[in-house]
Design a protein around this motif. Structure first.
Motif, PDB file in Angstrom:
ATOM      1  N   ASP A   1     -12.906  -4.594   1.063  1.00  0.00           N
ATOM      2  CA  ASP A   1     -12.125  -3.158   1.316  1.00  0.00           C
ATOM      3  C   ASP A   1     -11.804  -3.030   2.624  1.00  0.00           C
ATOM      4  OD1 ASP A   1     -11.700  -2.730  -1.176  1.00  0.00           O
ATOM      5  OD2 ASP A   1     -13.412  -1.432  -1.669  1.00  0.00           O
ATOM      6  N   GLY A   2     -12.918  -3.491   3.666  1.00  0.00           N
ATOM      7  CA  GLY A   2     -12.952  -3.462   5.168  1.00  0.00           C
ATOM      8  C   GLY A   2     -11.590  -3.831   5.687  1.00  0.00           C
ATOM      9  N   ILE A   3     -11.098  -5.206   5.171  1.00  0.00           N
ATOM     10  CA  ILE A   3     -10.032  -5.867   5.715  1.00  0.00           C
ATOM     11  C   ILE A   3      -8.721  -4.861   5.798  1.00  0.00           C
ATOM     12  CG2 ILE A   3      -8.449  -7.685   5.531  1.00  0.00           C
ATOM     13  CD1 ILE A   3     -10.815  -8.550   6.931  1.00  0.00           C
ATOM     14  N   PHE A   4      -8.808  -4.107   4.412  1.00  0.00           N
ATOM     15  CA  PHE A   4      -7.711  -3.222   4.204  1.00  0.00           C
ATOM     16  C   PHE A   4      -7.623  -1.968   5.230  1.00  0.00           C
ATOM     17  CE2 PHE A   4      -5.948   0.318   1.823  1.00  0.00           C
ATOM     18  CZ  PHE A   4      -4.597   0.070   1.815  1.00  0.00           C
ATOM     19  N   HIS A   5      -9.081  -1.543   5.346  1.00  0.00           N
ATOM     20  CA  HIS A   5      -9.284  -0.342   5.965  1.00  0.00           C
ATOM     21  C   HIS A   5      -8.823  -0.716   7.650  1.00  0.00           C
ATOM     22  CE1 HIS A   5     -12.605   0.953   3.301  1.00  0.00           C
ATOM     23  NE2 HIS A   5     -11.350   1.132   2.597  1.00  0.00           N
ATOM     24  N   ARG A   6      -9.053  -1.949   7.895  1.00  0.00           N
ATOM     25  CA  ARG A   6      -8.464  -2.409   9.187  1.00  0.00           C
ATOM     26  C   ARG A   6      -6.998  -2.603   9.376  1.00  0.00           C
ATOM     27  NH1 ARG A   6     -13.023  -7.218  10.562  1.00  0.00           N
ATOM     28  NH2 ARG A   6     -14.617  -5.511  10.990  1.00  0.00           N
ATOM     29  N   ALA A   7      -6.415  -2.860   8.108  1.00  0.00           N
ATOM     30  CA  ALA A   7      -4.764  -2.671   8.054  1.00  0.00           C
ATOM     31  C   ALA A   7      -4.462  -1.507   8.150  1.00  0.00           C
ATOM     32  CB  ALA A   7      -4.387  -3.346   6.959  1.00  0.00           C
ATOM     33  N   VAL A   8      -4.922  -0.346   7.792  1.00  0.00           N
ATOM     34  CA  VAL A   8      -4.646   1.033   7.618  1.00  0.00           C
ATOM     35  C   VAL A   8      -4.837   1.590   9.117  1.00  0.00           C
ATOM     36  CG1 VAL A   8      -5.021   3.109   6.816  1.00  0.00           C
ATOM     37  CG2 VAL A   8      -4.918   1.383   5.328  1.00  0.00           C
ATOM     38  N   ARG A   9      -5.845   1.176   9.745  1.00  0.00           N
ATOM     39  CA  ARG A   9      -6.286   1.748  10.913  1.00  0.00           C
ATOM     40  C   ARG A   9      -4.964   1.165  11.945  1.00  0.00           C
ATOM     41  NH1 ARG A   9      -9.408   4.915  13.516  1.00  0.00           N
ATOM     42  NH2 ARG A   9     -10.525   5.017  11.632  1.00  0.00           N
ATOM     43  N   PHE A  10      -4.816  -0.175  11.772  1.00  0.00           N
ATOM     44  CA  PHE A  10      -3.622  -0.815  12.485  1.00  0.00           C
ATOM     45  C   PHE A  10      -2.301  -0.098  12.625  1.00  0.00           C
ATOM     46  CE2 PHE A  10      -0.471  -3.880  13.803  1.00  0.00           C
ATOM     47  CZ  PHE A  10      -1.053  -4.767  14.639  1.00  0.00           C
TER      48      PHE A  10
ATOM     49  N   TYR B   1      -2.205  -9.020  10.212  1.00  0.00           N
ATOM     50  CA  TYR B   1      -2.595  -7.774  10.205  1.00  0.00           C
ATOM     51  C   TYR B   1      -1.966  -7.031   8.717  1.00  0.00           C
ATOM     52  CZ  TYR B   1      -3.153  -9.175  14.871  1.00  0.00           C
ATOM     53  OH  TYR B   1      -3.551 -10.227  15.824  1.00  0.00           O
ATOM     54  N   GLN B   2      -1.279  -7.746   8.080  1.00  0.00           N
ATOM     55  CA  GLN B   2      -0.656  -7.187   6.781  1.00  0.00           C
ATOM     56  C   GLN B   2       0.211  -5.913   7.015  1.00  0.00           C
ATOM     57  OE1 GLN B   2      -4.853  -6.571   6.081  1.00  0.00           O
ATOM     58  NE2 GLN B   2      -4.570  -8.525   7.010  1.00  0.00           N
ATOM     59  N   GLN B   3       1.243  -6.283   7.974  1.00  0.00           N
ATOM     60  CA  GLN B   3       1.968  -5.055   8.460  1.00  0.00           C
ATOM     61  C   GLN B   3       3.513  -5.568   8.206  1.00  0.00           C
ATOM     62  OE1 GLN B   3       0.530  -2.116   9.758  1.00  0.00           O
ATOM     63  NE2 GLN B   3      -1.445  -3.197   9.096  1.00  0.00           N
ATOM     64  N   MET B   4       4.323  -4.476   7.987  1.00  0.00           N
ATOM     65  CA  MET B   4       5.682  -4.803   7.795  1.00  0.00           C
ATOM     66  C   MET B   4       6.481  -3.720   8.280  1.00  0.00           C
ATOM     67  SD  MET B   4       7.752  -5.972   4.505  1.00  0.00           S
ATOM     68  CE  MET B   4       7.928  -4.639   3.635  1.00  0.00           C
TER      69      MET B   4
ATOM     70  N   SER C   1       0.816  -1.092   0.191  1.00  0.00           N
ATOM     71  CA  SER C   1       0.049  -0.173  -0.098  1.00  0.00           C
ATOM     72  C   SER C   1       0.883   1.229   0.017  1.00  0.00           C
ATOM     73  CB  SER C   1      -0.870   0.118   1.110  1.00  0.00           C
ATOM     74  OG  SER C   1      -1.499   1.172   1.412  1.00  0.00           O
ATOM     75  N   GLU C   2       0.207   2.376  -0.680  1.00  0.00           N
ATOM     76  CA  GLU C   2       0.970   3.701  -0.397  1.00  0.00           C
ATOM     77  C   GLU C   2       0.898   4.236   0.914  1.00  0.00           C
ATOM     78  OE1 GLU C   2      -0.410   6.296  -3.496  1.00  0.00           O
ATOM     79  OE2 GLU C   2       0.422   4.961  -5.226  1.00  0.00           O
ATOM     80  N   SER C   3      -0.040   3.460   1.748  1.00  0.00           N
ATOM     81  CA  SER C   3      -0.136   4.182   3.123  1.00  0.00           C
ATOM     82  C   SER C   3       1.058   3.628   3.811  1.00  0.00           C
ATOM     83  CB  SER C   3      -1.397   3.615   3.834  1.00  0.00           C
ATOM     84  OG  SER C   3      -2.539   4.011   3.124  1.00  0.00           O
ATOM     85  N   SER C   4       1.576   4.357   4.422  1.00  0.00           N
ATOM     86  CA  SER C   4       3.018   4.040   5.292  1.00  0.00           C
ATOM     87  C   SER C   4       3.524   5.129   6.084  1.00  0.00           C
ATOM     88  CB  SER C   4       4.268   3.597   4.377  1.00  0.00           C
ATOM     89  OG  SER C   4       4.713   4.860   3.390  1.00  0.00           O
ATOM     90  N   PHE C   5       4.604   4.995   6.930  1.00  0.00           N
ATOM     91  CA  PHE C   5       5.131   5.840   7.935  1.00  0.00           C
ATOM     92  C   PHE C   5       6.447   5.603   7.951  1.00  0.00           C
ATOM     93  CE2 PHE C   5       0.647   5.466   9.817  1.00  0.00           C
ATOM     94  CZ  PHE C   5       0.337   6.679   9.640  1.00  0.00           C
ATOM     95  N   ALA C   6       7.201   6.690   8.111  1.00  0.00           N
ATOM     96  CA  ALA C   6       8.610   6.966   8.554  1.00  0.00           C
ATOM     97  C   ALA C   6       9.056   7.580   9.722  1.00  0.00           C
ATOM     98  CB  ALA C   6       9.487   7.194   7.092  1.00  0.00           C
TER      99      ALA C   6
END
Length: 449
Positions: free
Chosen positions: A364-373, A336-339, A199-204
């Motif tokens: 899509d709700g599964i992806f929204h939960r990953a973004v909230r996570f 949680y689809q996180q790295m 996803s383009e949703s990311s943090f640094a």
């Protein structure tokens, strides 16, 4: 965007294997392992310069010309997709006068042009053109490899996860990953269409501390009770199901850090001789649990079972592991689809990149939960991550001083079980840190072939 550039590190004196071994005891580690620039420089050579290091995911490089800028040991590199479909890892440096070519973290370009004298390079690093070619000597050859961007020879991919290795003759990537291929497999198997996408949703986030502190913290189940109490207490006081925005996900995630005796004794830790570690998960309630019966979870399980069968779907969803650490610096949470990737910049500076995946074919709700996570756990504004960073920086500050050279890793030492493939602990043990340092000593004391 210069986050991934580190400060030059020089070894002021030779460090013997005996000296390195003397820094690590069965239950204590010397503070120099975290605070000595010479030790850090040796880590860049013998750990990040010799092991397989994650550099990109193939979904970030879909088309020819796509690239990612990252760090490999002490070098800044570009991971590119060339027109031949292959992925290359190139030193971010013009061979003409040494200028950095690229200053952005990712993008897409048909070619890289040096801003200094306009040498132009293809995505595989080969030199495409130079301005005013008549001004160069008659024997100047664009095809000469000395005029190309320097290429990393060893690049391998496992199911879309791209790794690079700077050593001359490394073992296969699959050998380095070992049993940790299970968590990568599980992440992809969770996608009903059998494919994941970054996803383009990311943090640094950059913190003022050694890279090992972050990896240890990710394997530590004892600290949440104390470090995260400021977020656990408000979550406990909040009424259940008060937020329809996230089906109570945020409150449940914050409450999950309120560990007590039951959690300390109930979470199993696993450490492999390679330095890889993981734990059983602790988000066992609400919408993040595998047993959740909310509409999004039900629809997701239906889609997965439709593609791979009920029994196989139950096995895939049933894998319940948390903070799977692929040594030295990659952390994956498949459910949680996180790295997370910890990128060492200097002995007391570390950049952490936190990213999430989209499961193709999932609601899509599964992806929204990953973004909230990722927002709840990994955002620079997260109550959880900001607490962790504060502790990591306090540790680094204390380790800079020489008032007491040793730090303690003895918790659980007498209760760990040693198996054929590593160590297992069922208590609040510091076994993962000991496993990581055993691997650290082995790599740091191995001379180049």
């Amino acid at each position: 965007m210069n986050q991934i550039m580190g400060e030059p590190q020089g070894v002021d004196f030779p460090i013997s294997a005996e000296e390195i071994r003397g820094l690590v005891q069965p239950n204590h580690v010397h503070r120099r392992a975290y605070s000595d620039p010479a030790i850090f420089a040796l880590e860049q050579e013998r750990i990040f310069g010799r092991l397989w290091i994650y550099v990109a995911h193939e979904s970030q490089l879909k088309n020819p010309g796509d690239f990612i800028r990252t760090r490999l040991s002490k070098f800044e590199v570009l991971v590119t997709r060339h027109h031949d479909g292959n992925i290359y890892v190139l030193h971010n440096r013009c061979p003409h006068r040494g200028a950095r070519l690229c200053m952005v973290d990712q993008g897409s370009n048909r070619a890289f042009s040096c801003p200094y004298h306009a040498w132009v390079f293809r995505p595989d690093g080969s030199l495409a053109s130079v301005p005013h070619p008549k001004s160069y000597p008659a024997d100047f050859d664009i095809a000469d490899r000395r005029n190309h961007m320097q290429r990393i020879a060893n690049v391998q991919s496992y199911r879309g996860f791209v790794f690079a290795n700077l050593s001359d003759n490394p073992p296969p990537l699959i050998e380095h990953l070992g049993p940790m291929t299970d968590v990568i497999d599980n992440l992809i198997d969770r996608a009903p269409d059998g494919e994941v996408e970054m996803s383009e949703s990311s943090f640094a986030l950059e913190y003022r501390g050694n890279w090992k502190l972050h990896m240890e913290n990710a394997a530590d189940i004892f600290h949440p009770t104390f470090v995260h109490s400021s977020s656990v207490m408000p979550a406990r006081r909040a009424p259940a199901n008060a937020s329809i925005l996230d089906q109570d996900q945020t409150r449940e995630m914050l409450m999950a850090n309120g560990f007590g005796f039951k959690e300390w004794e109930g979470i199993q830790l696993k450490g492999l001789d390679s330095g890889h570690t993981y734990m059983t998960a602790f988000y066992d309630s609400g919408v993040l649990s595998r047993q959740s019966e909310d509409p999004v979870s039900i629809e997701y399980r239906r889609r997965l079972a439709e593609k791979i069968g009920e029994e196989r779907a139950a096995q895939v969803i049933g894998m319940n592991r948390f903070n799977n650490i692929i040594y030295p610096n990659l952390i994956i949470n498949a459910q949680y689809q996180q790295m997370r990737i910890a990128i060492p910049l200097s002995v007391d500076r570390t950049l952490v990149r936190i990213q999430c995946f989209r499961l193709k074919g999932a609601p899509d709700g599964i992806f929204h939960r990953a973004v909230r996570f990722i927002s709840n756990l990994g955002s620079p504004a997260s109550m959880i991550f900001s607490d962790d960073v504060e502790m990591l920086e306090r540790c680094q500050s204390g380790l800079k001083t020489d008032t007491g050279p040793w730090i303690d890793f003895s918790r659980g030492l007498d209760s760990d079980d040693k198996g054929a493939d590593g160590s297992v602990s069922g208590a609040a043990s510091e076994m993962p840190m000991r496993v990581q340092f055993n691997a650290w000593v082995r790599h740091m004391t191995t001379e180049a072939a």
